[in-house]
Design a protein around this motif. Structure first.
Motif, PDB file in Angstrom:
ATOM      1  N   SER A 234       0.853  -1.188   0.000  1.00 17.93           N
ATOM      2  CA  SER A 234       0.000   0.000   0.000  1.00 17.93           C
ATOM      3  C   SER A 234       0.888   1.237   0.000  1.00 17.93           C
ATOM      4  CB  SER A 234      -0.890   0.019   1.247  1.00 17.93           C
ATOM      5  OG  SER A 234      -1.621  -1.176   1.383  1.00 17.93           O
ATOM      6  N   VAL A 235       0.287   2.375  -0.180  1.00 11.59           N
ATOM      7  CA  VAL A 235       0.989   3.649  -0.040  1.00 11.59           C
ATOM      8  C   VAL A 235       0.802   4.175   1.379  1.00 11.59           C
ATOM      9  CG1 VAL A 235       1.154   6.027  -0.851  1.00 11.59           C
ATOM     10  CG2 VAL A 235       0.796   4.165  -2.495  1.00 11.59           C
ATOM     11  N   PHE A 236      -0.426   4.133   1.879  1.00 16.43           N
ATOM     12  CA  PHE A 236      -0.720   4.466   3.273  1.00 16.43           C
ATOM     13  C   PHE A 236      -1.162   3.188   3.986  1.00 16.43           C
ATOM     14  CE2 PHE A 236      -1.525   8.661   1.329  1.00 16.43           C
ATOM     15  CZ  PHE A 236      -0.766   9.476   2.153  1.00 16.43           C
ATOM     16  N   TYR A 237      -0.607   2.946   5.169  1.00 15.06           N
ATOM     17  CA  TYR A 237      -1.102   1.834   5.971  1.00 15.06           C
ATOM     18  C   TYR A 237      -0.950   2.170   7.441  1.00 15.06           C
ATOM     19  CZ  TYR A 237       3.828   0.520   5.125  1.00 15.06           C
ATOM     20  OH  TYR A 237       5.187   0.517   4.969  1.00 15.06           O
ATOM     21  N   LEU A 238      -1.651   1.417   8.274  1.00 13.39           N
ATOM     22  CA  LEU A 238      -1.686   1.686   9.704  1.00 13.39           C
ATOM     23  C   LEU A 238      -0.668   0.845  10.448  1.00 13.39           C
ATOM     24  CD1 LEU A 238      -5.532   1.847  10.456  1.00 13.39           C
ATOM     25  CD2 LEU A 238      -3.931   3.763  10.358  1.00 13.39           C
ATOM     26  N   GLU A 239      -0.179   1.414  11.549  1.00 14.33           N
ATOM     27  CA  GLU A 239       0.608   0.609  12.472  1.00 14.33           C
ATOM     28  C   GLU A 239      -0.236  -0.553  12.986  1.00 14.33           C
ATOM     29  OE1 GLU A 239       3.564   2.707  15.333  1.00 14.33           O
ATOM     30  OE2 GLU A 239       1.778   3.957  15.235  1.00 14.33           O
ATOM     31  N   THR A 240       0.439  -1.597  13.421  1.00  8.37           N
ATOM     32  CA  THR A 240      -0.273  -2.694  14.063  1.00  8.37           C
ATOM     33  C   THR A 240      -0.633  -2.277  15.486  1.00  8.37           C
ATOM     34  OG1 THR A 240       1.829  -3.660  14.762  1.00  8.37           O
ATOM     35  CG2 THR A 240       0.911  -4.413  12.661  1.00  8.37           C
ATOM     36  N   GLY A 241      -1.526  -3.016  16.091  1.00 10.69           N
ATOM     37  CA  GLY A 241      -1.916  -2.682  17.458  1.00 10.69           C
ATOM     38  C   GLY A 241      -3.048  -1.666  17.485  1.00 10.69           C
ATOM     39  N   ASP A 242      -3.394  -1.240  18.686  1.00 12.60           N
ATOM     40  CA  ASP A 242      -4.487  -0.288  18.865  1.00 12.60           C
ATOM     41  C   ASP A 242      -4.029   1.132  18.540  1.00 12.60           C
ATOM     42  OD1 ASP A 242      -6.074  -2.389  19.767  1.00 12.60           O
ATOM     43  OD2 ASP A 242      -5.447  -2.083  21.861  1.00 12.60           O
ATOM     44  N   ASN A 243      -4.967   1.924  18.013  1.00 17.26           N
ATOM     45  CA  ASN A 243      -4.714   3.350  17.723  1.00 17.26           C
ATOM     46  C   ASN A 243      -3.466   3.544  16.864  1.00 17.26           C
ATOM     47  OD1 ASN A 243      -6.920   4.155  19.436  1.00 17.26           O
ATOM     48  ND2 ASN A 243      -5.581   3.744  21.181  1.00 17.26           N
ATOM     49  N   GLY A 244      -3.341   2.693  15.858  1.00 19.38           N
ATOM     50  CA  GLY A 244      -2.179   2.762  14.980  1.00 19.38           C
ATOM     51  C   GLY A 244      -2.117   4.057  14.190  1.00 19.38           C
ATOM     52  N   ARG A 245      -0.902   4.582  14.063  1.00 20.24           N
ATOM     53  CA  ARG A 245      -0.702   5.797  13.280  1.00 20.24           C
ATOM     54  C   ARG A 245      -0.602   5.458  11.792  1.00 20.24           C
ATOM     55  NH1 ARG A 245       4.383   7.672  16.836  1.00 20.24           N
ATOM     56  NH2 ARG A 245       4.685   5.417  16.657  1.00 20.24           N
ATOM     57  N   VAL A 246      -0.809   6.478  10.961  1.00 18.34           N
ATOM     58  CA  VAL A 246      -0.780   6.294   9.509  1.00 18.34           C
ATOM     59  C   VAL A 246       0.652   6.437   9.009  1.00 18.34           C
ATOM     60  CG1 VAL A 246      -1.590   7.178   7.296  1.00 18.34           C
ATOM     61  CG2 VAL A 246      -3.141   7.153   9.268  1.00 18.34           C
ATOM     62  N   TYR A 247       1.147   5.390   8.398  1.00 21.96           N
ATOM     63  CA  TYR A 247       2.494   5.359   7.826  1.00 21.96           C
ATOM     64  C   TYR A 247       2.376   5.531   6.317  1.00 21.96           C
ATOM     65  CZ  TYR A 247       7.260   3.597   6.935  1.00 21.96           C
ATOM     66  OH  TYR A 247       8.571   3.455   6.553  1.00 21.96           O
ATOM     67  N   ALA A 248       3.324   6.244   5.720  1.00 17.19           N
ATOM     68  CA  ALA A 248       3.294   6.488   4.280  1.00 17.19           C
ATOM     69  C   ALA A 248       4.557   5.954   3.616  1.00 17.19           C
ATOM     70  CB  ALA A 248       3.157   7.986   4.003  1.00 17.19           C
ATOM     71  N   LYS A 249       4.386   5.329   2.461  1.00 13.34           N
ATOM     72  CA  LYS A 249       5.511   4.847   1.655  1.00 13.34           C
ATOM     73  C   LYS A 249       5.222   5.240   0.213  1.00 13.34           C
ATOM     74  CE  LYS A 249       7.741   0.582   0.004  1.00 13.34           C
ATOM     75  NZ  LYS A 249       9.142   0.965   0.271  1.00 13.34           N
ATOM     76  N   TRP A 250       6.057   6.113  -0.361  1.00 15.39           N
ATOM     77  CA  TRP A 250       5.784   6.577  -1.713  1.00 15.39           C
ATOM     78  C   TRP A 250       7.089   6.943  -2.419  1.00 15.39           C
ATOM     79  CZ3 TRP A 250       2.561   6.104  -5.395  1.00 15.39           C
ATOM     80  CH2 TRP A 250       2.542   6.987  -6.478  1.00 15.39           C
ATOM     81  N   ASP A 251       7.228   6.454  -3.618  1.00 17.13           N
ATOM     82  CA  ASP A 251       8.343   6.829  -4.471  1.00 17.13           C
ATOM     83  C   ASP A 251       7.844   6.775  -5.906  1.00 17.13           C
ATOM     84  OD1 ASP A 251      10.646   7.017  -6.054  1.00 17.13           O
ATOM     85  OD2 ASP A 251      11.894   6.105  -4.493  1.00 17.13           O
ATOM     86  N   PRO A 252       7.460   7.917  -6.475  1.00 15.80           N
ATOM     87  CA  PRO A 252       6.840   7.902  -7.812  1.00 15.80           C
ATOM     88  C   PRO A 252       7.738   7.310  -8.884  1.00 15.80           C
ATOM     89  CG  PRO A 252       7.451  10.145  -7.167  1.00 15.80           C
ATOM     90  CD  PRO A 252       7.592   9.291  -5.949  1.00 15.80           C
ATOM     91  N   TYR A 253       9.036   7.520  -8.767  1.00 12.26           N
ATOM     92  CA  TYR A 253       9.951   7.009  -9.784  1.00 12.26           C
ATOM     93  C   TYR A 253       9.899   5.496  -9.851  1.00 12.26           C
ATOM     94  CZ  TYR A 253      14.269   6.047 -12.330  1.00 12.26           C
ATOM     95  OH  TYR A 253      15.175   5.568 -13.238  1.00 12.26           O
ATOM     96  N   TYR A 254       9.891   4.832  -8.681  1.00 12.89           N
ATOM     97  CA  TYR A 254       9.942   3.380  -8.656  1.00 12.89           C
ATOM     98  C   TYR A 254       8.562   2.743  -8.731  1.00 12.89           C
ATOM     99  CZ  TYR A 254      14.814   4.126  -7.745  1.00 12.89           C
ATOM    100  OH  TYR A 254      16.120   4.522  -7.865  1.00 12.89           O
ATOM    101  N   VAL A 255       7.511   3.548  -8.743  1.00 17.71           N
ATOM    102  CA  VAL A 255       6.181   3.041  -9.054  1.00 17.71           C
ATOM    103  C   VAL A 255       5.961   3.045 -10.565  1.00 17.71           C
ATOM    104  CG1 VAL A 255       3.710   3.570  -8.884  1.00 17.71           C
ATOM    105  CG2 VAL A 255       5.135   3.619  -6.834  1.00 17.71           C
TER     106      VAL A 255
END
Length: 369
Positions: A234-255
């Motif tokens: 995914s590009v955005f995904y949640l931490e595991t566990g309760d009240n997980g924060r939003v993590y982002a992974k994006w690199d347009p060149y390698y997509v």
């Protein structure tokens, strides 16, 4: 569109890799970079679990900082430089390999207290800082490299950045095409949490699409035996566990560099909806980014958990103008040391992430290769 399932699905629970028992004859600190891996798909949470709005210190606007550099810069004091210099000189005198540097053999008894607080701010606050006044001209490449990596050990564990095992990277003009954005440039950063909030207001359909594990990232040919040439995530995904924060992974060149695989029918090509989402994401990031021009002696540290960053195109001028040269570290912070709890099998390994090809040994070149 239905994603291809050509890679073996990762599942939990999972055994840790052999990173903690890596041979010291190859890895001086006994820890191997984990490398690129797909997520644990059964730990990815649906869009309905994501917050509609993120609040807190990780959410910031460029307007909050553009005219207030004192909020995000730290000029090195004379005492701080002296302490770093002493640690670097001692490390050099001991003749240890740079790949074996650690907090133990690079002691900073006073400045480490500030670095501890800064580390917390990087992980859980605004996620970036710019140091100024690192005496790189006086120290030269070798001592500057030692001092830079020594500072890095107080923030995380350095991981390999490419298939050749480089744990100290270099961005430098080598007489090639200076318009290539992956060769360096001025720095743009943006809060991915502010971007998320903006997408939720303006393009919630894009936000939803970016949480689906239908995005393929190119491994750039840096694969270990048996690995696919791509990662589905995914590009955005949640931490595991309760009240997980939003993590982002994006690199347009390698997509966008995966056509050799999609043309061969190995993975799906980007759908029109994905192409639109990628364009909107990039436009949103650019619109809300904080622009930095790095000067000689500047050090930028940032967290890629909730800060997206890019280097703009640059142009070096012929001698006698100085040639731009950046050193780069990738630093990892595992869960049990305050790092984000991520849905990946290596989330609690010290050197999670990075790029590791088979048992390629880590190297720390003092100049570009």
């Amino acid at each position: 569109m239905t994603p291809a399932l050509t890679e073996t699905p990762a599942k939990a629970p999972h055994p840790l890799s052999t990173n903690t028992t890596a041979p010291k004859s190859i890895f001086p600190d006994g820890i191997k970079t984990s490398g690129q891996h797909p997520p644990l798909y059964d730990q990815l949470k649906p869009y309905s679990s994501f917050p509609r709005e993120i609040t807190g210190p990780t959410v910031w606007r460029a307007e909050d900082y553009i005219n207030n550099p004192e909020r995000w810069t730290h000029p090195f004091s004379e005492d701080e430089v002296a302490e770093i210099s002493q640690a670097a000189d001692k490390f050099l005198a001991d003749g240890m390999p740079l790949t074996g540097i650690s907090k133990t053999n690079f002691p900073l008894p006073k400045f480490s207290r500030f670095l501890d607080s800064m580390r917390a701010e990087l992980l859980n606050g605004k996620g970036f800082i710019l140091f100024k006044g690192f005496p790189v001209i006086d120290w030269g490449l070798r001592k500057s490299a030692v001092a830079y990596m020594g500072l890095g050990t107080y923030l995380g564990y350095f991981v390999s950045q490419n298939g050749r095992g480089h744990v100290l990277g270099h961005v430098k003009d080598l007489g090639e095409d200076a318009t290539q954005i992956d060769k360096g440039g001025e720095s743009d950063i943006v809060s991915s949490h502010y971007v998320w909030n903006t997408l939720q207001r303006e393009n919630p359909d894009v936000a939803e699409l970016l949480t689906q594990p239908i995005w393929y990232f190119d491994r750039k040919g840096e694969t270990s035996k048996g690995q696919e040439g791509w990662i589905r995530t995914s590009v955005f995904y949640l931490e595991t566990g309760d009240n997980g924060r939003v993590y982002a992974k994006w690199d347009p060149y390698y997509v966008r560099s995966l056509t050799r695989f999609s043309d061969a029918g190995l993975i799906p090509a980007l759908s029109p909806a994905q192409t639109r989402a990628a364009n909107i994401l990039e436009e949103t990031c650019l619109r809300h980014s904080l622009h930095m021009i790095l000067e000689i002696g500047d050090i930028q540290f940032l967290s890629n958990a909730h800060v997206l960053h890019a280097r703009t195109a640059y142009k070096d001028f012929p001698p006698p103008a100085p040639r731009r040269h950046l050193m780069r570290l990738w630093l990892s912070t595992p869960e049990d040391e305050g790092g984000w709890e991520l849905p990946f099998h290596d989330s609690n390994e010290k050197k999670r992430g990075g790029i590791q090809v088979d048992n390629t040994a880590p190297v720390a070149p003092e100049d570009a290769e």
